[in-house]
Design an enzyme around this catalytic site. Structure first.
Site, PDB file in Angstrom:
ATOM      1  N   THR A  14       0.854  -1.244   0.028  1.00  0.00           N
ATOM      2  CA  THR A  14      -0.064  -0.117   0.167  1.00  0.00           C
ATOM      3  C   THR A  14       0.907   1.457  -0.085  1.00  0.00           C
ATOM      4  O   THR A  14       1.957   1.408   0.351  1.00  0.00           O
ATOM      5  CB  THR A  14      -0.860   0.008   1.244  1.00  0.00           C
ATOM      6  OG1 THR A  14      -0.208   0.185   2.355  1.00  0.00           O
ATOM      7  CG2 THR A  14      -1.813  -1.159   1.209  1.00  0.00           C
ATOM      8  N   ASP A  15       0.145   2.368  -0.464  1.00  0.00           N
ATOM      9  CA  ASP A  15       0.810   3.902  -0.463  1.00  0.00           C
ATOM     10  C   ASP A  15       0.573   4.244   0.938  1.00  0.00           C
ATOM     11  O   ASP A  15      -0.118   4.036   1.769  1.00  0.00           O
ATOM     12  CB  ASP A  15       0.572   4.635  -1.835  1.00  0.00           C
ATOM     13  CG  ASP A  15      -0.966   4.674  -1.892  1.00  0.00           C
ATOM     14  OD1 ASP A  15      -1.870   4.739  -0.700  1.00  0.00           O
ATOM     15  OD2 ASP A  15      -1.380   5.206  -2.919  1.00  0.00           O
ATOM     16  N   LEU A  16       0.799   5.754   0.998  1.00  0.00           N
ATOM     17  CA  LEU A  16       0.575   6.457   2.127  1.00  0.00           C
ATOM     18  C   LEU A  16      -1.205   6.491   2.518  1.00  0.00           C
ATOM     19  O   LEU A  16      -1.564   6.576   3.490  1.00  0.00           O
ATOM     20  CB  LEU A  16       0.988   8.042   1.938  1.00  0.00           C
ATOM     21  CG  LEU A  16       1.036   8.888   3.264  1.00  0.00           C
ATOM     22  CD1 LEU A  16       1.821   8.329   4.289  1.00  0.00           C
ATOM     23  CD2 LEU A  16       1.556  10.144   2.564  1.00  0.00           C
TER      24      LEU A  16
END
Length: 130
Positions: A14-16
């Site tokens: 996942t990203d931020l």
């Protein structure tokens, strides 16, 4: 025939924002395609060492429809759509239950050790059911 490959979304995917980083979908579909080929009886390392043949992605057409999130259980559905000479066309979708999140068409080519495109041998076609 549709090959199904399960994937669980981990924190590292996942990203931020807490959704799957866009490039990771390409990793998911690569794993699914490689598993499909292996389960069809093709050993890609043996093919490289014995015949000097490898597969390479030539083109990716990807559509991102909805985000996958941390801990989602996904299914990568892979279907070999077409085979012509040296080329394989795969259709791959990433599903969360009945919901399609990502859809792609992947063109894969067969190359020799010199990096030249070559026709797929008959035994590979037979292994893939074509």
């Amino acid at each position: 025939m549709v090959h199904e490959f399960p994937v669980r979304v981990y924190y590292e995917d996942t990203d931020l924002a807490g959704i799957v980083y866009y490039a990771n979908y390409l990793k998911f579909i690569e794993r699914a395609r490689s598993t499909m080929v292996r389960e069809a009886g093709l050993d890609q390392m043996a093919l490289k060492e014995g015949a000097g043949l490898v597969f390479a992605v030539r083109h990716v057409d990807a559509t991102y429809l909805r985000p996958a999130k941390l801990d989602d259980a996904l299914i990568i559905a892979t279907k070999l759509q077409q085979l012509s000479g040296a080329k394989l066309l795969f259709e791959q979708d990433v599903m969360r239950g009945e919901e399609m999140l990502f859809s792609s068409k992947i063109t894969v080519i067969c190359m020799n050790a010199a990096g030249r495109v070559v026709r797929l041998p008959a035994e590979i076609r037979a292994s893939l059911g074509l």
